[in-house]
Design an enzyme around this catalytic site. Structure first.
Site, mmCIF file in Angstrom:
data_model
loop_
_atom_site.group_PDB
_atom_site.id
_atom_site.type_symbol
_atom_site.label_atom_id
_atom_site.label_comp_id
_atom_site.label_asym_id
_atom_site.label_seq_id
_atom_site.Cartn_x
_atom_site.Cartn_y
_atom_site.Cartn_z
ATOM 1 N N LYS A 141 -4.711 -0.505 10.843
ATOM 2 C CA LYS A 141 -3.580 -1.154 10.181
ATOM 3 C C LYS A 141 -2.775 -1.896 11.244
ATOM 4 C CE LYS A 141 0.315 -0.303 7.068
ATOM 5 N NZ LYS A 141 1.280 -1.064 7.892
ATOM 6 N N ARG B 211 3.433 -13.029 3.143
ATOM 7 C CA ARG B 211 3.465 -12.165 1.957
ATOM 8 C C ARG B 211 4.715 -12.396 1.106
ATOM 9 N NH1 ARG B 211 1.387 -7.056 1.015
ATOM 10 N NH2 ARG B 211 0.916 -6.729 3.224
ATOM 11 N N GLU C 72 -4.315 -10.824 8.793
ATOM 12 C CA GLU C 72 -3.131 -10.459 9.572
ATOM 13 C C GLU C 72 -2.993 -11.369 10.784
ATOM 14 O OE1 GLU C 72 -0.125 -7.124 9.742
ATOM 15 O OE2 GLU C 72 -1.655 -7.685 8.277
ATOM 16 N N GLU D 166 -10.148 0.796 8.309
ATOM 17 C CA GLU D 166 -9.854 -0.268 9.255
ATOM 18 C C GLU D 166 -8.472 -0.055 9.863
ATOM 19 O OE1 GLU D 166 -10.772 -3.282 6.454
ATOM 20 O OE2 GLU D 166 -8.721 -3.526 5.775
ATOM 21 N N LYS E 207 -10.013 2.069 2.056
ATOM 22 C CA LYS E 207 -10.296 1.340 0.827
ATOM 23 C C LYS E 207 -11.608 1.832 0.226
ATOM 24 C CE LYS E 207 -8.169 -2.905 2.643
ATOM 25 N NZ LYS E 207 -8.425 -4.306 3.082
ATOM 26 N N LEU F 161 0.834 -1.192 0.000
ATOM 27 C CA LEU F 161 0.000 0.000 0.000
ATOM 28 C C LEU F 161 0.868 1.241 0.000
ATOM 29 C CD1 LEU F 161 -2.751 -0.886 2.649
ATOM 30 C CD2 LEU F 161 -3.024 -0.812 0.165
#
Length: 251
Positions: free
Chosen positions: A43, A64, A100, A41, A217, A6
Site C-alpha cells: 500500500k 481521487r 499511485e 500488494e 484483493k 478501502l
C-alpha cells in the site's frame, strides 16, 4: 467509475475475520470456495490517480478527490517518466487505469538537499512532496521533482477482453507499458495473507518507496462482482496497516 476507499484491518484477528466474511458472503450466494486466492500488494504512501487513454493516447488524468470528482492534473502527469503517454497498437480503444503517484526515497532525499541549498523549506515526507508536486500550477516544476508511478488496476476497458483475474490484469498492464510493483504476490487463504504481510513488513525499510501497509484483493473478478460493494468500499478488498514507525529526535 468511482474511486472507492478501502476498509482497514489492524491485526491478525481482524484479517482472519475478513477472510471468513468474504467466504460467508459467497456461500450465501451458493458459491462454495474452500480456499480463496488473494492478491497482496504494498500500500504505497502516495497519491491515487485515474488515467484515461483513448485510442492508446493519454487524454486525462485526475486525483481521487471525493471519489466522484478530482483535480485535473493531466499536464503534470505527462511529466512522469515512468508513465506511458502512448500505448502500443495492441492496447484497447478505451482504457481507464488506476495507480499511485509517489516519490521514491532517493528522489525525496535529493529534493530536500536541493531545497536546503536554495534556502527553502524542506518537505516532511515523500507523500507530502509527491502531493505538492503533482498539484503544481507549472508542469515544469513537477518535471523537476522526479515523481514515479505504479499501476494497480483497470477501471474500464473497451475494445478488448477484460482479464479474468487481478493478477492477469496486472500482467496485461505491464505488457501495455505500465510499471507494476514487483512485490505483488498471490496467496491462498488467511494464512497466506498473514505470511505475505509479515514478509513485506520485514522488507519495508529496504524498499525504494514508503508504504504504510498492504492491500488484499480477491483475485477472481467474477467473485469480486458477486461480493459487490458497500456504500464507498468494496467487500472484496481491504487494507492492512502497519504500526507507525517510531524514531528518536532531539528537541
Amino acid at each position: 467509475v468511482p474511486m472507492l476507499s478501502l476498509n482497514n484491518v489492524f491485526s491478525q484477528t481482524e484479517l482472519d475475520a475478513f477472510d471468513v466474511r468474504v467466504s460467508t458472503l459467497l456461500q450465501k450466494q451458493g458459491i462454495a470456495v474452500s480456499t480463496l486466492t488473494y492478491c497482496v500488494e504494498p500500500k504505497f504512501d502516495g497519491l491515487a490517480v485515474s488515467l484515461l487513454y483513448q485510442n492508446g493516447v493519454l487524454v486525462q488524468g485526475a486525483t481521487r478527490g471525493d471519489g466522484q470528482r478530482g483535480e485535473d492534473v493531466t499536464e503534470n502527469l505527462r511529466t512522469i517518466r515512468s508513465l506511458p503517454l502512448r500505448l502500443p497498437p495492441t492496447a484497447p480503444t478505451l482504457l481507464e487505469v488506476r495507480g499511485e503517484v509517489l516519490m521514491l526515497k532517493h528522489d525525496f532525499a535529493r529534493l530536500n538537499t536541493e531545497q536546503l541549498a536554495r534556502g527553502q523549506k524542506t518537505f516532511i515526507n515523500p507523500r507530502n512532496a509527491a502531493a505538492g508536486s503533482l498539484r503544481q500550477l507549472d508542469s515544469k516544476m513537477t518535471a523537476q521533482r522526479r515523481l514515479s508511478f505504479f499501476a494497480y488496476g483497470i477501471a474500464r476497458l473497451e475494445g478488448d477482453t477484460m482479464p479474468e483475474t487481478h493478477e492477469q490484469a496486472l500482467q496485461q498492464l505491464r505488457q501495455w507499458g505500465f510499471p507494476i510493483c514487483e512485490h505483488v504476490q498471490c496467496v491462498q487463504g488467511a494464512a497466506g495473507l498473514w505470511q505475505a504481510y509479515q514478509q513485506i513488513e520485514q522488507q519495508r525499510d529496504s524498499l525504494p518507496y514508503e508504504l504504510d501497509g498492504v492491500v488484499y484483493k480477491v483475485n477472481d473478478f467474477a467473485l469480486q462482482q458477486q461480493l459487490g460493494f458497500r456504500t464507498r468500499e468494496p467487500r472484496w478488498a481491504v487494507a492492512h496497516k502497519y504500526p507507525a514507525q517510531e524514531a528518536l529526535t532531539v528537541v
